[in-house]
Enzyme design. Structure first.
Site, short mmCIF file in Angstrom:
data_model
loop_
_atom_site.label_atom_id
_atom_site.label_comp_id
_atom_site.label_asym_id
_atom_site.label_seq_id
_atom_site.Cartn_x
_atom_site.Cartn_y
_atom_site.Cartn_z
CE LYS A 47 5.23 4.56 6.67
NZ LYS A 47 4.87 5.85 7.28
CG ASP B 13 -2.12 0.90 1.06
OD1 ASP B 13 -2.22 1.57 0.01
OD2 ASP B 13 -2.96 0.93 1.97
CD GLU C 48 2.06 7.36 10.40
OE1 GLU C 48 2.42 8.52 10.20
OE2 GLU C 48 2.74 6.51 11.02
NE ARG D 248 1.67 3.40 15.05
CZ ARG D 248 2.47 2.34 15.11
NH1 ARG D 248 3.73 2.43 14.69
NH2 ARG D 248 2.04 1.19 15.59
NE ARG E 263 8.03 5.90 17.23
CZ ARG E 263 9.07 5.73 16.43
NH1 ARG E 263 8.90 5.18 15.24
NH2 ARG E 263 10.28 6.13 16.78
#
Length: 263
Positions: A211, A209, A260, A216, A231
């Site tokens: 990116k 897929d 994200e 995050r 994160r």
């Protein structure tokens, strides 16, 4: 347990490249830590203070007092000193923090000073990060490593998993489940040198897929309460009101999302 025991272990761990040797050194030290010391030992050997922020930085450590000749500091005393520093605020707090730090480092030997300085600055460089400490802890307490790692992930902390293990036992560790509102340690991507190696690692079928690279985040919702973690599991809810609004519009009342955020 004396701080010197951890400083000694840190020195020995940094001196070997063998992962098994590092694990065994950590396991021996953690096995000797009592219930009151284990959480601190796990955190320190993993390279971090238990306090997220102490207000102490490299400027405050530029000039250290003369080191002590013999080790006397206990883990509990060191943790209490950093807890005091973390709680200081308002006028005069900087001066008071500097005084507490000077008193602490003045009671530390040269090896302990180097260890403490590395902890404060996040720069221990001993190759014993969280995953390796988990291996040492699992060996010290004869616990299945997969169970320990799962509990640490869901509790957002190896230190918290250690606390649960030493105080409530292996069954409590195995019973840990996800809790909305408690950040889950993120699973990070692994790398591969080329597509063929990546396919061999993940198996078949595999899907690719695009990116999309933002930041995050992990979003927890329980009823109308929404919390967003970075994160590193810092609470950044107030910084992303648009995400809070979007999650509140979802039909689910209880959820955990990982992904994200892009502007």
């Amino acid at each position: 347990m004396l701080l010197d025991r951890l400083a000694e272990t840190w020195t020995a761990v940094a001196a070997t490249r063998s992962r098994n040797a590092k694990r065994d050194l950590l396991a021996a030290t953690l096995a000797d830590a009592g219930p009151d010391d284990l959480e601190i030992a796990v955190s320190y050997l993993g390279g971090a203070l238990r306090q997220r922020r102490t207000g102490l930085g490299w400027r405050g450590l530029a000039e250290l007092p003369e080191p002590a000749a013999t080790p006397i500091l206990t883990l509990l005393e060191v943790d209490a000193a950093f807890e005091l520093m973390a709680g200081l605020s308002g006028p005069g707090s900087s001066t008071r923090r500097t005084a507490v730090a000077a008193e602490l480092f003045g009671q530390a030997t040269a090896r302990e000073q180097a260890f403490l300085r590395g902890l404060v600055l996040g720069d221990l460089r001993q190759g014993a990060m969280d995953a390796l400490v988990q291996e040492g802890l699992a060996k010290a307490y004869a616990v299945d490593l997969a169970v320990l790692r799962r509990a640490a992930m869901l509790l957002s902390s190896t230190t918290e998993a250690a606390r649960l293990l030493v105080r409530e036992g292996r069954d409590a560790l195995a019973a840990v489940g996800p809790t909305v509102g408690t950040g889950v340690q993120p699973m990070l991507a692994a790398s591969a040198p080329d597509p063929s190696s990546a396919l061999a690692k993940v198996g078949s079928p595999a899907y690719a897929d695009v990116k999309l690279d933002g930041i995050r985040v992990q979003v927890h919702r329980l009823g109308d309460e929404v919390r967003i973690f970075s994160r590193s599991l810092d609470d950044i809810t107030e910084r992303l009101p648009e995400v809070v609004e979007a999650v509140r519009e979802l039909p689910a009342r209880e959820l955990v999302l990982d992904g994200e955020v892009l502007a």
